[in-house]
Enzyme design. Sequence first.
Site, mmCIF file in Angstrom:
data_model
loop_
_atom_site.group_PDB
_atom_site.id
_atom_site.type_symbol
_atom_site.label_atom_id
_atom_site.label_comp_id
_atom_site.label_asym_id
_atom_site.label_seq_id
_atom_site.Cartn_x
_atom_site.Cartn_y
_atom_site.Cartn_z
ATOM 1 N N ARG A 284 7.404 -5.913 9.565
ATOM 2 C CA ARG A 284 6.336 -4.957 9.839
ATOM 3 C C ARG A 284 5.077 -5.767 10.123
ATOM 4 N NH1 ARG A 284 4.371 -2.760 4.634
ATOM 5 N NH2 ARG A 284 2.715 -4.220 5.137
ATOM 6 N N HIS A 288 1.293 -1.090 6.237
ATOM 7 C CA HIS A 288 2.294 -0.063 5.910
ATOM 8 C C HIS A 288 1.931 1.253 6.596
ATOM 9 C CE1 HIS A 288 4.950 2.543 3.668
ATOM 10 N NE2 HIS A 288 3.902 3.236 3.260
ATOM 11 N N TYR A 297 -1.926 -8.586 -0.030
ATOM 12 C CA TYR A 297 -0.659 -9.020 -0.651
ATOM 13 C C TYR A 297 0.212 -9.923 0.214
ATOM 14 C CZ TYR A 297 0.998 -4.923 1.986
ATOM 15 O OH TYR A 297 1.267 -4.010 2.977
HETATM 16 C C1 LIG Z 1 10.499 9.287 -3.474
HETATM 17 C C2 LIG Z 1 9.234 8.578 -3.039
HETATM 18 N N1 LIG Z 1 8.701 7.650 -3.836
HETATM 19 C C3 LIG Z 1 7.579 6.987 -3.454
HETATM 20 C C4 LIG Z 1 6.980 7.277 -2.258
HETATM 21 C C5 LIG Z 1 5.724 6.518 -1.808
HETATM 22 N N2 LIG Z 1 6.075 5.601 -0.725
HETATM 23 C C6 LIG Z 1 5.798 5.897 0.566
HETATM 24 S S1 LIG Z 1 6.312 4.700 1.615
HETATM 25 C C7 LIG Z 1 6.922 3.765 0.350
HETATM 26 C C8 LIG Z 1 7.559 2.437 0.631
HETATM 27 C C9 LIG Z 1 8.823 2.539 1.444
HETATM 28 O O1 LIG Z 1 9.276 1.264 1.830
HETATM 29 P P1 LIG Z 1 10.513 1.081 2.770
HETATM 30 O O2 LIG Z 1 11.634 1.944 2.329
HETATM 31 O O3 LIG Z 1 10.769 -0.371 2.863
HETATM 32 O O4 LIG Z 1 10.022 1.653 4.179
HETATM 33 P P2 LIG Z 1 8.880 1.099 5.164
HETATM 34 O O5 LIG Z 1 7.681 1.947 4.946
HETATM 35 O O6 LIG Z 1 8.671 -0.333 4.861
HETATM 36 O O7 LIG Z 1 9.405 1.310 6.550
HETATM 37 C C10 LIG Z 1 6.706 4.390 -0.860
HETATM 38 C C11 LIG Z 1 7.082 3.813 -2.172
HETATM 39 C C12 LIG Z 1 7.562 8.291 -1.460
HETATM 40 N N3 LIG Z 1 7.059 8.628 -0.269
HETATM 41 N N4 LIG Z 1 8.708 8.903 -1.863
#
Ligand SMILES: Cc1ncc(C[n+]2csc(CCOP(=O)(O)OP(=O)(O)O)c2C)c(N)n1
Length: 390
Positions: A284, A288, A297
């Site tokens: 990425r 985020h 970070y």
């Molecule tokens: C069940 C849940 N827990 C926490 C969140 C908060 N949250 C949003 S994005 C994220 C990180 C996701 O990371 P990843 O699966 O690697 O996807 P990326 O955004 O890197 O594509 C989190 C913890 C959420 N949306 N849903």
Amino acid sequence: MAKGDPGVTSRGRRAAPRSKRAAGDPELVQLLTPEGERIESATGPDGTEYRVDFSDEEYRGLYRDLVLVRKLDAEATALQRQGELGLWASLLGQEAAQVGSGRALRTQDMAFPTYREHGVLYCRGIDPIMPLGLFRGVDQGGWDPNEFKFNMYTIVIGAQTLHATGYAMGVAMDGRTGTEDGEAVIAYFGDGATSQGDVNEAFVWASVFNAPLVFFCQNNQYAISEPLERQTRVPLYRRAGGFGFPGVRVDGNDVLASYAVTRHALDNARNGQGPSLIEAYTYRMGAHTTSDDPTRYRIASEVEAWQAKDPIARMKAFLTRQQIVDESFFAEVDEQARTESVHLRERVLNMPDPQPVSMFDHVYPNGSAELDEQRAQFSRYLESFEGSAH
Ligand SMILES: Cc1ncc(C[n+]2csc(CCOP(=O)(O)OP(=O)(O)O)c2C)c(N)n1
Ligand SMILES: [Mg+2]
């Protein structure tokens, strides 16, 4: 756009493709190096040979897709910065994983996205303005999942893998698998999502019911600020073995390899051979979301190392090296991207604000008495402001 099938013998391009596997990383399926050098075929961990056989027109089409998707994404980020969107989750750096897998889908295949799959959405033929309406807060998505075979964006991490599993089990129960024109399903999720219970439950159910499902994990190295080493001690693709289905890691910055492994996995699924896991190893390059500051970070040198693996730069180098295009092609694609992003911006700025009560409209297909009461109560509340100074 029709694409060549992997598994078909290459017609041999102008420069001889080199060795079988990605140099230095036997675990990574790669067909195009960061320098734009073609690798004729690559072998997956279970011995599957991956290759593609695209026409020059198709190679140009993939490059165009990558550039357009990146430009529209950049425009959305700019719109958020100017206060026109509430939030934006950029796909910067993940274009090849999304265009490669998105173009590998056949018309009948169903996709279940997260909130970042703007490139797959584009490949499904959905108007790119649709997710901008969502992130502007003026609608809840806007596209018809059944028409485009692309489900709604899902913010709840990992939840869509269970939806996809249930849908895929239904496809099998309806007898729509087992042939070459069968239907396959793909579920997108991130590296962080692999730690969710939902994803692990989806793996179990898909496996034991032999669901026609491809789990497509874009490992972009981070779950917001949490790095990959906080999610796993083994390469993610190897988790599949514990659930009883194949897994493969592909260079997610290589659009050709992403296409090849996805097409192969989808065809296995549609033919009745059950689920598989693809780990698209990518990065990425941006934040985020627009609410995040990644400088808190991660270090700049890490981002620079991945910029050298840019998915668009390597495709450009390949097209140039193989003399598939001339300079005017790149200028023409850039101009198309510019025009389309200006058009997107104009349309976003002209999006009408919805009536607040319209949020009750699509909760149930036939409404409900309780909902009618809530709508009436909310209308009275809104009316209480009329004529007041607030
Ligand atoms: C069940 C849940 N827990 C926490 C969140 C908060 N949250 C949003 S994005 C994220 C990180 C996701 O990371 P990843 O699966 O690697 O996807 P990326 O955004 O890197 O594509 C989190 C913890 C959420 N949306 N849903
Ligand atoms: Mg991630």
